[in-house]
Write a protein that holds these residues in place. Structure first.
Motif, short mmCIF file in Angstrom:
data_model
loop_
_atom_site.label_atom_id
_atom_site.label_comp_id
_atom_site.label_asym_id
_atom_site.label_seq_id
_atom_site.Cartn_x
_atom_site.Cartn_y
_atom_site.Cartn_z
N ASP B 125 0.77 -1.22 0.10
CA ASP B 125 0.03 0.04 -0.06
C ASP B 125 0.69 1.10 0.04
O ASP B 125 2.07 1.21 0.41
N MET B 126 0.36 2.34 -0.77
CA MET B 126 1.02 3.74 -0.64
C MET B 126 0.26 4.51 0.36
O MET B 126 -0.82 4.44 0.60
N LEU B 152 -3.09 6.30 -0.08
CA LEU B 152 -2.98 7.07 -1.53
C LEU B 152 -3.86 5.96 -2.37
O LEU B 152 -3.73 4.67 -2.44
N ARG B 153 -4.56 6.79 -3.21
CA ARG B 153 -5.46 6.23 -4.51
C ARG B 153 -5.61 6.62 -5.64
O ARG B 153 -4.89 7.76 -5.64
N ASN B 154 -6.13 6.18 -6.47
CA ASN B 154 -6.53 6.87 -7.90
C ASN B 154 -5.56 7.28 -8.67
O ASN B 154 -5.42 8.46 -9.27
N GLY B 155 -4.29 7.07 -8.57
CA GLY B 155 -3.06 7.45 -9.37
C GLY B 155 -2.05 6.45 -9.34
O GLY B 155 -1.96 5.23 -9.27
N VAL B 156 -0.75 7.03 -9.83
CA VAL B 156 0.54 6.36 -10.10
C VAL B 156 1.68 6.84 -9.34
O VAL B 156 1.79 8.13 -8.92
N TRP B 190 3.60 11.05 -6.18
CA TRP B 190 2.19 10.48 -6.21
C TRP B 190 1.41 11.32 -7.09
O TRP B 190 1.19 12.50 -6.87
N ASP B 210 -9.69 0.06 -0.42
CA ASP B 210 -8.95 -0.17 -1.69
C ASP B 210 -9.51 0.04 -2.72
O ASP B 210 -9.61 -0.91 -3.48
N ASN B 212 -10.50 2.41 -6.27
CA ASN B 212 -10.45 3.57 -7.10
C ASN B 212 -11.47 4.24 -7.25
O ASN B 212 -12.72 3.48 -7.53
N GLU B 213 -11.66 5.45 -7.64
CA GLU B 213 -12.91 6.16 -8.32
C GLU B 213 -12.89 5.83 -9.56
O GLU B 213 -11.90 5.25 -10.05
N ILE B 215 -12.00 6.67 -13.21
CA ILE B 215 -11.06 7.89 -13.62
C ILE B 215 -11.25 7.96 -15.27
O ILE B 215 -10.91 7.07 -15.86
N ARG B 220 -6.91 10.57 -17.25
CA ARG B 220 -5.60 9.63 -17.32
C ARG B 220 -4.60 10.17 -18.09
O ARG B 220 -3.53 9.93 -18.03
N ILE B 223 -2.79 12.56 -16.15
CA ILE B 223 -1.80 11.94 -15.36
C ILE B 223 -0.52 11.50 -15.98
O ILE B 223 0.48 11.64 -15.55
#
Lengths: 300, 277
Positions: B125-126, B152-156, B190, B210, B212-213, B215, B220, B223
């Motif tokens: 997990d981040m 942290l979620r929804n990203g890279v 992030w 855990d 994501n929304e 996206i 994208r 991002i």
């Protein structure tokens, strides 16, 4: 070959991106990072090449001709010996004995692609005295940086290194007590490897979620459940296909993946052929200018 | 004669290079003495404060300071603590007592919390956190006891050398299209879609979810564009802060996110961005 950890949400982000055909670096599923290549870098070898993918994956392949004995069953042919080593600087997980498993896996895969009839090389060229003496091509690869898709980069560099390799000339003399031979130290009498242009390239398709991508990054590799390594030669023939990983691939997806990998391989073969021809032209220019060209490595 | 005195601008040295033979100066971090000369132990930039000469390495692991915003990844779940990879020499430590747990911001941590630690953070997990203290052995203790910090979620994740990240007042920024960038001082950055719900309004369970929304394509794309800009800046050793990233992003709008992967395109984009600043 799973290096590092990934969270559930990161995996989900990558998988949904593949569904939308928009990956985390903006590429589509069939987009390949253009390989950057340099040839003839290693002074002590008979042929060498370095391949970089997208500034992260970085491999160096060196080929050295060594005198040896042929296998008893194939006395009229030379041999190839492949080894791969991952530098500990490439990834923290590769320090100490951590790289052993990966080294064996990559060496085995590379060896399978290059040895045997599917490589298209003429191994009879490497024979000096039948059943007695032959050349052994030591193909040594080092992985300098890991950015995903290492096997494709390895075969790309190995193919170029083979095209760069020259086998020293030999003179066989018949003596009373048998045969003996001498190795010629003039590079101009050394022969290019025959049929080096037949060697296949490998393109790997990674299954992620329900879709696939080509040329995966390190994060995408962590997300993929299965991999399909496809080797294709310039005649457009699929020479080998190998599936790795724990996941399964549906027959319809398998065909799509094979097709996509084959098309990309044909394109990459063209790109590489141009790079090799360019290198040979500069080499010829150097020679005509009278600049010194290196000697066969066996004399160093 | 010291090199630092005679030349203007930063002086770069490589390992084993003599910095000065002056005996009146003191040797600091990144240097050693050899026959009265001060020699660099690392490749980096010479810095001199009065009589003290130090060399700041160009490539080093992150050495944090208290109060730093860091982005990390959980590597291990232990007894009342998590081990977190923060790009430092040792893993950081996140104590169970240093996180916000669902149901009451400041309640005592019970045994049942200890048993369900993997419900909050599990391996891989981040999270974003703040450096709280240092242990005797140099390991960093981090905390997430503010709604700014947490999972942290929804990203890279984008990884850059920590020496390139500049300290600034805030490390949480929102760029175009509602894309948020959290620039960790440890070189982990992030890039994500901003959560549609502020953390204050989230249900207790949602804080550690855990999921994501949704996206969209455009988000994208943004991002990907920001990630490629960050990687390009890191490759060219350009220091990273919000202003520079925003300038690079603006300059990149003439190209598709995919085109930014080509070295020459990235070169021109960053050239225009840096001259505009």
């Amino acid at each position: 070959m799973s290096l590092g950890l990934i969270s559930v949400v990161e995996r989900d982000f990558v998988e949904r991106g593949v569904d939308l055909d928009l990956r985390t670096d903006g590429r589509g599923r069939n987009d390949y990072r253009l390989p950057r290549m340099e040839m003839n870098l290693v002074a002590q070898s008979d042929g060498s090449a370095r391949c970089q993918l997208g500034g992260s994956t970085d491999v160096l392949v060196s080929i050295r001709c060594e005198l040896g004995q042929p296998e008893p069953t194939t006395g009229d042919r030379g041999r190839l010996a492949v080894s791969v080593e991952c530098a500990p600087s490439a990834s923290q997980q590769l320090e100490g004995r951590g790289a052993d498993e990966l080294n064996t896996e990559l060496a085995e895969a590379l060896s399978r692609a290059l040895t045997g009839p599917r490589s298209g090389l003429n191994l009879r060229q490497l024979c000096i005295v039948e059943n007695m003496h032959c050349w052994i091509l030591n193909i040594d690869a080092i992985v300098l940086d890991l950015g995903g898709n290492v096997l494709d980069a390895l075969l790309y560099a190995a193919r170029a290194a083979l095209a760069d390799t020259r086998v020293p000339g030999t003179q066989v003399q018949s003596l009373d007590e048998g045969v003996d031979f001498e190795v010629d130290d003039d590079i101009n009498h050394a022969a290019w490897l025959e049929h080096a242009s037949n060697v296949p390239l490998c393109v790997t398709a990674y299954k992620i979620g329900a879709g696939y991508v080509l040329d995966a990054t390190l994060t995408e590799e962590l997300c993929s459940s299965a991999r399909l390594h496809v080797s294709v030669n310039p005649a457009g023939q699929v020479c080998a296909a190998q599936k790795n990983g724990y996941g399964s691939i549906e027959p319809s997806l398998l065909i799509t993946m094979l097709q996509a990998a084959k098309e990309k391989a044909m394109y990459l073969l063209e790109v590489q052929e141009e790079q090799i021809q360019q290198h040979k032209r500069t080499l010829l220019e150097k020679q005509t200018r009278g600049e010194s060209v290196k000697r066969p490595s066996i004399f160093m | 004669m010291t090199m630092a005195e005679t030349m203007s601008g930063p002086t770069f040295v490589t390992r084993a290079q003599v910095i000065t033979s002056d005996t009146s100066v003191m040797r600091g971090h990144g240097t050693y003495q050899e026959d009265k000369a001060i020699v660099s132990a690392v490749a980096g930039v010479v810095e001199q404060v009065n009589k003290l000469i130090t060399v700041r390495p160009l490539r080093a692991r992150y050495a944090g300071e208290i109060g730093d915003v860091v982005v990390g990844r959980i590597t291990e779940v232990g007894q009342r603590r998590w081990k977190v990879d923060v790009n430092a020499r040792q893993d950081g430590v996140l104590l169970l007592s240093s996180v916000n747990l669902p149901g009451g911001v400041q309640r005592r941590k019970s045994e049942s919390d200890e048993l369900q630690m993997r419900k909050f953070f599990t391996e891989g997990d981040m999270l974003v956190a703040e450096a709280q203290a240092f242990f005797q052995d140099g390991a960093m203790s981090i905390h997430t006891r503010s709604l700014k910090y947490g999972k942290l979620r929804n990203g890279v994740l984008v990884v850059v050398p920590p020496s390139l990240v500049l300290r600034s007042r805030s490390h949480f920024h929102t760029l175009a299209n509602g894309i948020e960038v959290i620039i960790g001082l440890n070189g982990y950055i992030w890039v994500c879609k901003r959560a549609s719900k502020a953390p204050e309004q989230m249900e207790p369970d949602e804080l550690y979810a855990d999921v994501n929304e949704e996206i969209g394509q455009q988000e994208r794309d943004t991002i990907a564009r920001i990630c490629n800009c960050l990687r390009g800046m890191a490759d060219r050793q350009i220091s990273i802060d919000y202003t520079k990233l925003a300038a690079a992003y603006e300059a990149s709008l003439g190209h598709s996110a995919k085109e930014l992967l080509q070295a020459n395109v990235m070169e021109t984009v960053l050239d225009t961005a840096m001259t505009r600043m």
